[in-house]
Motif scaffolding. Structure first.
Motif, PDB file in Angstrom:
ATOM      1  N   PHE A 156     -92.845 -43.761 -65.569  1.00  0.00           N
ATOM      2  CA  PHE A 156     -91.721 -43.863 -65.169  1.00  0.00           C
ATOM      3  C   PHE A 156     -90.863 -42.419 -65.411  1.00  0.00           C
ATOM      4  N   HIS A 157     -89.804 -42.432 -64.893  1.00  0.00           N
ATOM      5  CA  HIS A 157     -88.882 -41.227 -64.961  1.00  0.00           C
ATOM      6  C   HIS A 157     -87.816 -41.668 -65.878  1.00  0.00           C
ATOM      7  N   PRO A 158     -87.730 -41.360 -67.326  1.00  0.00           N
ATOM      8  CA  PRO A 158     -86.763 -41.584 -68.178  1.00  0.00           C
ATOM      9  C   PRO A 158     -85.504 -41.218 -67.838  1.00  0.00           C
ATOM     10  N   LEU A 159     -85.266 -40.012 -67.141  1.00  0.00           N
ATOM     11  CA  LEU A 159     -83.951 -39.276 -66.882  1.00  0.00           C
ATOM     12  C   LEU A 159     -83.517 -39.498 -65.309  1.00  0.00           C
ATOM     13  N   GLY A 160     -84.224 -40.240 -64.663  1.00  0.00           N
ATOM     14  CA  GLY A 160     -84.239 -40.330 -63.091  1.00  0.00           C
ATOM     15  C   GLY A 160     -85.067 -39.426 -62.360  1.00  0.00           C
ATOM     16  N   GLU A 161     -85.572 -39.599 -61.153  1.00  0.00           N
ATOM     17  CA  GLU A 161     -86.478 -39.116 -60.248  1.00  0.00           C
ATOM     18  C   GLU A 161     -85.833 -37.470 -60.221  1.00  0.00           C
ATOM     19  N   GLU A 162     -84.616 -37.145 -60.266  1.00  0.00           N
ATOM     20  CA  GLU A 162     -84.153 -35.685 -60.129  1.00  0.00           C
ATOM     21  C   GLU A 162     -84.858 -34.881 -61.142  1.00  0.00           C
ATOM     22  N   ILE A 163     -85.028 -35.307 -62.235  1.00  0.00           N
ATOM     23  CA  ILE A 163     -85.670 -34.627 -63.448  1.00  0.00           C
ATOM     24  C   ILE A 163     -87.025 -35.010 -63.620  1.00  0.00           C
ATOM     25  N   ASP A 164     -87.826 -33.839 -63.384  1.00  0.00           N
ATOM     26  CA  ASP A 164     -89.377 -33.988 -63.273  1.00  0.00           C
ATOM     27  C   ASP A 164     -90.089 -34.185 -64.638  1.00  0.00           C
ATOM     28  N   ILE A 165     -89.542 -35.289 -65.158  1.00  0.00           N
ATOM     29  CA  ILE A 165     -90.294 -35.778 -66.579  1.00  0.00           C
ATOM     30  C   ILE A 165     -90.806 -37.077 -66.366  1.00  0.00           C
ATOM     31  N   ILE A 166     -92.066 -37.441 -66.470  1.00  0.00           N
ATOM     32  CA  ILE A 166     -92.648 -38.763 -66.380  1.00  0.00           C
ATOM     33  C   ILE A 166     -93.425 -39.149 -67.724  1.00  0.00           C
ATOM     34  N   PHE A 167     -92.965 -40.235 -68.031  1.00  0.00           N
ATOM     35  CA  PHE A 167     -93.527 -41.023 -68.979  1.00  0.00           C
ATOM     36  C   PHE A 167     -94.761 -41.947 -68.776  1.00  0.00           C
ATOM     37  N   ASP A 168     -95.812 -41.844 -69.659  1.00  0.00           N
ATOM     38  CA  ASP A 168     -96.823 -42.503 -69.437  1.00  0.00           C
ATOM     39  C   ASP A 168     -96.873 -43.528 -70.711  1.00  0.00           C
ATOM     40  N   LEU A 169     -97.099 -44.709 -70.770  1.00  0.00           N
ATOM     41  CA  LEU A 169     -97.012 -45.497 -71.775  1.00  0.00           C
ATOM     42  C   LEU A 169     -98.404 -45.328 -72.624  1.00  0.00           C
ATOM     43  N   GLU A 170     -99.361 -44.822 -72.266  1.00  0.00           N
ATOM     44  CA  GLU A 170    -100.477 -44.567 -72.644  1.00  0.00           C
ATOM     45  C   GLU A 170    -100.474 -43.340 -73.671  1.00  0.00           C
ATOM     46  N   THR A 171     -99.363 -42.444 -73.375  1.00  0.00           N
ATOM     47  CA  THR A 171     -99.673 -41.164 -73.933  1.00  0.00           C
ATOM     48  C   THR A 171     -98.306 -40.825 -74.460  1.00  0.00           C
ATOM     49  N   THR A 172     -97.311 -41.202 -74.371  1.00  0.00           N
ATOM     50  CA  THR A 172     -95.896 -41.018 -74.713  1.00  0.00           C
ATOM     51  C   THR A 172     -95.475 -41.968 -75.765  1.00  0.00           C
ATOM     52  N   PHE A 173     -95.964 -42.987 -76.016  1.00  0.00           N
ATOM     53  CA  PHE A 173     -95.452 -44.017 -76.732  1.00  0.00           C
ATOM     54  C   PHE A 173     -95.919 -43.620 -78.155  1.00  0.00           C
ATOM     55  N   SER A 174     -94.943 -43.647 -79.077  1.00  0.00           N
ATOM     56  CA  SER A 174     -95.148 -43.462 -80.445  1.00  0.00           C
ATOM     57  C   SER A 174     -95.005 -44.541 -81.300  1.00  0.00           C
ATOM     58  N   ASP A 175     -95.779 -45.048 -82.027  1.00  0.00           N
ATOM     59  CA  ASP A 175     -95.465 -46.250 -83.025  1.00  0.00           C
ATOM     60  C   ASP A 175     -94.285 -46.040 -83.616  1.00  0.00           C
ATOM     61  N   ALA A 176     -93.098 -46.616 -83.654  1.00  0.00           N
ATOM     62  CA  ALA A 176     -91.918 -46.714 -84.302  1.00  0.00           C
ATOM     63  C   ALA A 176     -92.148 -47.260 -85.779  1.00  0.00           C
TER      64      ALA A 176
END
Length: 1047
Positions: A120-140
């Motif tokens: 998913f795009h955390p900043l909206g689709e106009e900003i080309d940053i995509i999160f992937d739950l498998e790789t970007t999730f950090s145990d809080a």
């Protein structure tokens, strides 16, 4: 009629007394029941018998009466009605349950493991940053809280999943990763890789902010498909049957309107009835609305340095990631901001467009992102005039600002001026459009924080405008922020971004908040719509509310400091900010000193003297468990700084190096849990102490300070005014140094059980001629020591508070002490002689001299057994009580047949209208005594009472039923302001069911109660469950003490 006959057995067992009574009243008002029938039902005690009576009458009156009965049953207990309605269909549904459950589960797993959900795009689709739950999730890191909202333990992600309760509420500020956390839980369930989640048959990730329909429709729209192969009734019944095997991950309560979606709201407001497992996320400002329902309350902690590093490396290319991490290492401000995942993502977005930018504030971060989004979309809007673009962006700011004050986060096409404006704002990414499965599209900012920034940016433009109309509009918005709670919670981010936009805007904000005096909402557990009591009237005298006010004011100071820091105005706001800080307190955790405090001391040193008090706490064992909960580092950086020194270098820099030409007014230093103390640390303490004109030194549970206290006192001999020592042994040198502190105004020693030495502080206590408050709690001394203190009182002309407690084996020294205390030499406001061998003769002396103590506010003689002298001594004291008309606390001694003095005491209490705490411990009150006390309360003469101690009474079940019943029925006066009570029984008391009901119905009417002590009340499990359910339903947070633990 058939429905009632078929369900008769369940109705008899499951209709409660309260529901039956409500239905009876309705049926009587409609003429279905006559007076005799009504009275017979209401007069029956057992709920099952009441149910049999009403069902018998209704069935005999025909179909119309039965239908009316069912209508009222549905009105007052919809859950029971719906459950009975579906009983007949349950068997047929269960035949398909397993197959249908697996179908639903398979559809959910397919979604949660799909790219559409995982990426998913955390900043909206106009900003080309995509999160992937498998790789970007950090145990809080998570912080577990207790019912009083205090941190008690640290949890990791695995721990959280293991501890999921009936209702788990997860609190987190904007951008902390609440949505990502819930999506991660759903994804892990779908993968089948996490054992803790395998107990759930179904997991529903539901976005509350995206709800437009009922629960079934929203699940289908967001997660499954429309139309779904199972109809609504079958689908919801399957969920009901599965109970705790269904997990609802409900995201975004802070943007959810419960009144619009009652079916969904019941998942957490009536969780005990619906019996599903629910995880609900919310921001801190709306936590109070759901905290009372929570079985587990957790706050998301800061993102660790390694977590931020991993996020950056997964989002950016290697060269850009390396550049941003270099900035992170070099900037303490960046490190602070990177504790919030959203700001990490924004920093990554900025890095893509400008790898030289180093943001210094949150506002600068958003400002750069805003500028980047506008510039990046410029090619899409070349055909639009520049003036139109500027005006559209301004209107977008108005949209955001108006939305903040209306709690509006969804906008529609009518909120935009034209399709051209829609195209511009969408192209820039300032708004996102959501049209799927909707009749009308919805427009949102990509994140609530971005809406708050856009609103703050616009408010800054308004209050600093050259247009009188715009200035007036900006001031209108500021005037809506009219309570301290608005500043500290509801609109804190709006004001932060307004101040961060310019120093002129910050000046306007500071000027405004200086004039805000109303505290606003303080009692977080109260229902905002509750009208049954006049909360504002009760709040004025509640000790608990005063504590909340203090906490709110402390938070206000922190907010003010962050506003000025965000503005980067240096000394430009010194005059305005000095007015704001005047007389306020600042609390500092020495092991974590934020950048804004150094900024404050460096750039606004002239404001230091405006603060009334600065509190600074040091812990020699910061992360050990103690009575107040567990203290652990919130980040790896913090851990590193703490382990280096117990008197951290940043604290020395803040209080000694930076303000080299300035001094603080009053500084309170606390040294707690020091197992040892090194010479260098003593020197460091001295450096910090010398920065204040007046010093309060508090030492607690520190064996390492024994024998070294005299050295610490030597370093601050010039300015120490108050000295508090708790549970810390003293050597002879320590004691001698204490009595050399001639300027001491307060000496408080608690829990000192060493023999008093010749030449110790008792021998030299007469030297403390400036003393105003002398408190000796549980300090070992003999009769000679007490007489020395009595002689010393003759030299304490300024003393106003004298406390002595926990003494044994005394002779007539206590009588001499009482004689000196009541002689009139000094104007005492507080006398406490608790459990210290006070005799009947001493009490009579006090009674005879009470006219010398007309300003007395506290008289505590509790814990003293007067034996056979009790009646005469207490009677004489009670006769004279009205002389001390200012009394707020009255705790009386006990003895043989002392309860015979109660009638006389109650007469005197009618005149003592200021009493907030009354103690009749061990008076062994009986049923008649309690009835007399209830009558006085009902008459309104105890309306200011906050604490009532009737411990070790002899009241029977019958007496308590009459007491609770009488108080429950009144709407004003009574004991509505109670914050704590002790009704412990002398003997074991086995409450009957009716007594428990009366108690529960009364106790939940007490909005401020937090502690209930009922030792020797033998509640069973059913009784305790009823109390728990009532607490949850009425949002009460009191604790019940039955033995040595709380229930």
């Amino acid at each position: 009629m058939d429905f009632i006959r078929e369900r008769r057995s369940e109705l008899v067992q499951r209709m409660g007394r309260q529901i039956i009574n409500q239905v009876v009243d309705e049926l009587y008002s409609k003429g279905v029941l006559n007076v005799e029938e009504k009275d017979l039902i209401l007069g029956t005690q057992l709920s099952q018998e009441k149910a049999r009576l009403i069902l018998g009458y209704i069935e005999n009156k025909g179909t119309a009466a039965c239908k009316l009965f069912l209508d009222y049953l549905k009105c007052y207990d919809q859950y029971l009605f719906e459950d009975l309605k579906w009983t007949s269909k349950k068997a047929s549904i269960e035949k398909y349950t397993e197959k249908d459950i697996e179908m639903i589960a398979e559809d959910l797993r397919n979604l949660y493991l799909s790219s559409a959900f995982q990426k998913f795009h955390p900043l909206g689709e106009e900003i080309d940053i995509i999160f992937d739950l498998e790789t970007t999730f950090s145990d809080a890191v998570f912080w577990k809280k207790n019912i009083n909202n205090r941190t008690i333990d640290q949890l990791m992600f695995q721990d959280l999943l293991d501890e999921l309760r009936n209702l788990t509420v997860i609190e987190g500020e904007a951008g902390k990763g609440k949505t990502t956390l819930l999506k991660r839980i759903a994804s892990l369930w779908a993968s089948g890789k996490h054992p803790s989640l395998n107990r759930f048959k179904l997991v529903f990730f539901v976005s509350l902010r995206n709800m437009q329909k009922g629960l079934y429709e929203s699940i289908c729209e967001q997660l499954l498909r429309e139309p779904y192969s199972l109809d609504s009734l079958t689908f919801m019944k399957i969920i009901e049957i599965l109970e705790r095997n269904v997990l609802f991950c409900l995201d975004g309560f802070d943007e959810f309107k419960s009144q619009d979606y009652p079916e969904t709201a019941r998942l957490f407001t009536k969780n005990a009835q619906y019996k599903h497992t629910v995880v609900l996320t919310t921001r801190s400002e709306t936590l109070s609305q759901v905290r009372g329902y929570a079985d587990l309350l957790v706050k998301i902690g800061d993102l660790t340095y390694n977590g931020a590093k991993m996020l950056i490396e997964n989002v950016l290319e290697e060269s850009l990631a390396k550049s941003l991490l270099t900035q992170l290492d070099q900037s303490s401000t960046m490190k602070e901001m990177m504790k919030t995942p959203l700001f990490v993502v924004i920093a990554c977005a900025i890095q893509m467009g400008d790898d030289d930018f180093i943001p210094k504030t949150q506002t600068a971060l958003f400002h750069t992102l805003h500028k980047l989004m506008i510039n990046k979309s410029h090619y899409k809007t070349r055909d639009l005039p520049e003036e139109y673009i500027i005006e559209s962006i301004r209107r977008c700011g108005d949209l955001a600002l108006d939305g903040i004050f209306k709690s509006k986060f969804d906008f529609n096409i009518e909120d935009l001026s034209s399709q051209k404006e829609e195209r511009l704002l969408l192209a820039a990414g300032l708004l996102n459009k959501y049209a799927a499965q909707r009749l009308k599209p919805v427009y949102r900012f990509f994140h609530k924080s971005f809406q708050e920034y856009t609103a703050g940016r616009r408010l800054h433009e308004l209050v600093t405008s050259s247009s009188v109309t715009e200035i007036s509009k900006g001031q209108m918005y500021l005037q809506k922020i009219n309570t301290i709670s608005d500043i500290t919670f509801k609109y804190q981010n709006l004001l932060l971004y307004t101040c961060g936009s310019s120093k002129d805007a910050a000046a306007e904000v500071i000027k405004h908040i200086v004039g805000v005096k109303d505290y606003g909402t303080l009692l977080q557990f109260l229902d905002e719509n509750e009208e049954s009591v006049n909360v504002e009237t009760q709040m004025q005298s509640s000790e608990e509310v005063e504590k909340l006010k203090l906490l709110n004011m402390n938070t206000l100071v922190e907010r003010g400091l962050t506003f000025v820091y965000e503005s980067r105005s240096q000394s430009a706001l010194a005059a305005e900010f000095a007015i704001f800080l005047q007389g306020k307190e600042l609390h500092i955790n020495s092991h974590y000193i934020p950048d804004y405090l150094f900024y404050f001391v460096e750039h606004l040193p002239s404001c230091l003297r405006a603060l009334g008090l600065i509190k600074l706490a040091f812990s020699g064992n910061s992360f050990s468990s103690n009575g107040n909960g567990i203290k652990k580092p919130e980040s790896e950086n913090q851990m590193q700084s703490v382990t280096q020194a117990r008197i951290p270098e940043p604290a020395i820099k803040l209080f000694y190096e930076t303000p080299w030409n300035q001094t603080f007014n009053t500084l309170q230093i606390t040294l707690r849990d020091f197992p040892d103390l090194k010479p260098k640390e003593i020197k460091c303490i001295g450096k910090i102490c010398c920065s204040a004109l007046s010093l309060i030194l508090h030492i607690s549970k520190s064996a390492g300070i024994t024998g070294k206290l005299h050295k610490i006192l030597n370093t601050c001999a010039r300015n120490v005014q108050d000295l508090v020592i708790e549970s810390t042994l003293l050597t002879e040198e320590d004691e001698q140094q204490i009595v050399k502190m001639y300027q001491l105004k307060t000496l408080h020693i608690n829990d000192l059980q060493t023999e008093q030495r010749d030449g110790g502080f008792i021998d030299g206590i007469h030297c403390l001629k400036s003393i105003e408050k002398l408190v000796l709690e549980n300090v070992k001394m003999n009769d000679i020591d007490v007489k020395k203190i009595a002689e010393s009182l003759k030299k304490f002309s300024n003393i106003s508070v004298f406390h002595l407690s926990q003494l044994t084996g005394l002779g007539n020294g206590i009588e001499q002490l009482v004689k000196e205390l009541s002689s009139g030499i000094c104007s005492l406001q507080e006398i406490k002689l608790a459990s210290c061998c006070v005799t009947g003769r001493a009490v009579i002396t006090l009674a005879q001299n009470l006219h010398n103590l007309q300003g007395l506010k506290v008289l505590d003689l509790s814990g003293n057994n007067l034996g056979e002298e009790a009646i005469d001594a207490v009677s004489q004291l009670v006769d004279q009580l009205t002389v001390a008309s200012s009394l707020k606390v009255l705790m009386l001694p006990f003895g043989q047949n002392v309860n015979s003095c109660l009638e006389k005491l109650l007469i005197q209490l009618k005149s003592l209208t200021n009493v907030t705490k009354l103690g009749l411990q061990k008076w062994r009150l009986n049923d008649l005594d309690l009835d007399s006390l209830a009558s006085l309360a009902i008459s309104g003469h105890l309306e200011n009472l906050q604490c009532l101690d009737l411990a070790e009474n002899s009241v029977t079940t019958k007496g308590w039923i009459a007491f609770f019943g009488a108080l429950r029925k009144i709407e004003t006066g009574g004991l509505f302001k109670l914050t704590s009570l002790d009704f412990s029984s002398q003997m074991e008391l086995y409450p009957e069911a009716f007594m428990v009901k009366e108690f529960v119905q009364w106790i939940v009417k007490l909005h401020f109660i937090h502690e209930v002590v009922l030792i020797n009340w033998m509640f069973d499990e059913n009784d305790l469950n009823m109390i728990k359910n009532a607490k949850t339903t009425q949002k009460r947070e009191f604790q019940i003490r039955l033995r040595e633990t709380y229930k």
